[in-house]
Design a protein around this motif. Structure first.
Motif, PDB file in Angstrom:
ATOM      1  N   HIS A  16       0.816  -1.112  -0.071  1.00 35.78           N
ATOM      2  CA  HIS A  16       0.030  -0.126  -0.002  1.00 35.78           C
ATOM      3  C   HIS A  16       0.959   1.154  -0.058  1.00 35.78           C
ATOM      4  O   HIS A  16       1.919   1.191   0.625  1.00 35.78           O
ATOM      5  N   VAL A  58       0.899   5.547   0.375  1.00 36.65           N
ATOM      6  CA  VAL A  58       0.009   6.833   0.515  1.00 36.65           C
ATOM      7  C   VAL A  58       1.060   7.956   0.280  1.00 36.65           C
ATOM      8  O   VAL A  58       2.177   8.227   0.910  1.00 36.65           O
ATOM      9  N   GLU A  59       0.452   9.058  -0.654  1.00 39.92           N
ATOM     10  CA  GLU A  59       1.442  10.232  -0.871  1.00 39.92           C
ATOM     11  C   GLU A  59       0.807  11.608   0.147  1.00 39.92           C
ATOM     12  O   GLU A  59      -0.422  11.213   0.522  1.00 39.92           O
ATOM     13  N   SER A  60       1.636  12.328   0.272  1.00 40.90           N
ATOM     14  CA  SER A  60       1.214  13.445   0.845  1.00 40.90           C
ATOM     15  C   SER A  60       2.083  14.860   0.545  1.00 40.90           C
ATOM     16  O   SER A  60       3.079  14.440  -0.173  1.00 40.90           O
ATOM     17  N   CYS A  92       5.904   9.786   0.186  1.00 34.77           N
ATOM     18  CA  CYS A  92       5.070   8.629  -0.268  1.00 34.77           C
ATOM     19  C   CYS A  92       5.707   7.578   0.543  1.00 34.77           C
ATOM     20  O   CYS A  92       6.699   7.162   0.637  1.00 34.77           O
ATOM     21  N   GLY A 133      -0.231   4.723  -5.521  1.00 30.29           N
ATOM     22  CA  GLY A 133      -0.980   5.384  -4.413  1.00 30.29           C
ATOM     23  C   GLY A 133      -2.087   6.092  -5.026  1.00 30.29           C
ATOM     24  O   GLY A 133      -2.374   6.008  -6.132  1.00 30.29           O
ATOM     25  N   GLN A 134      -3.002   7.022  -4.287  1.00 26.59           N
ATOM     26  CA  GLN A 134      -4.026   7.312  -4.669  1.00 26.59           C
ATOM     27  C   GLN A 134      -3.911   8.889  -5.514  1.00 26.59           C
ATOM     28  O   GLN A 134      -4.767   9.300  -6.062  1.00 26.59           O
ATOM     29  N   THR A 151      -1.630  12.749  -5.227  1.00 24.62           N
ATOM     30  CA  THR A 151      -2.056  14.072  -4.446  1.00 24.62           C
ATOM     31  C   THR A 151      -1.716  15.471  -5.600  1.00 24.62           C
ATOM     32  O   THR A 151      -0.990  15.314  -6.386  1.00 24.62           O
TER      33      THR A 151
END
Length: 122
Positions: free
Chosen positions: A3, A5-7, A22, A113-114, A116
């Motif tokens: 999994h 996750v970006e930010s 990420c 990832g989803q 950003t």
């Protein structure tokens, strides 16, 4: 199951800087190459940067060379994209991806990832 996750995205002015992060989660044995891609409205996804697990192999797209830098901290299971001197044409959704090798083609990455959003105003 892996999994990502970006930010770190946001709205900035031309010339500003942003750092995207990420963070990966997955099996302890998972040691992927990772990359950044971006997609602007109405355009195809494009390669931005990639880095091998050990960091010894890196590649950055010509369009961002000299302005963007990719790095990773495996102790934090995180990669970064430092973006300096941002331009309006850098506006896009930025995606983190992981795969077996640090290549420029998106279909070689099997975990994404989803995304950003990065918006650069002129």
């Amino acid at each position: 199951q892996a999994h990502l996750v970006e930010s770190g995205g946001g709205l900035v002015q031309a010339g500003d800087s942003l750092r995207l992060s990420c963070t990966a989660s997955g099996p302890t044995s998972w040691k992927p190459a990772m990359g950044w891609f971006r997609q602007a409205p109405g355009r195809e996804r494009e390669f931005v940067a990639t880095i091998s697990w050990g960091g010894g192999t890196q590649s950055v797209a010509d369009s961002v060379k000299g302005r963007f830098t990719i790095s990773r901290d495996n102790s934090q299971k995180t990669i970064y994209l430092q973006m300096n001197s941002l331009k309006p044409e850098d506006t896009a959704v930025y995606y983190c991806a992981a795969g077996p090798v640090p290549v420029l083609v998106g279909h070689r990455y099997n975990t994404w990832g989803q995304g950003t959003q990065v918006t650069v105003s002129s």
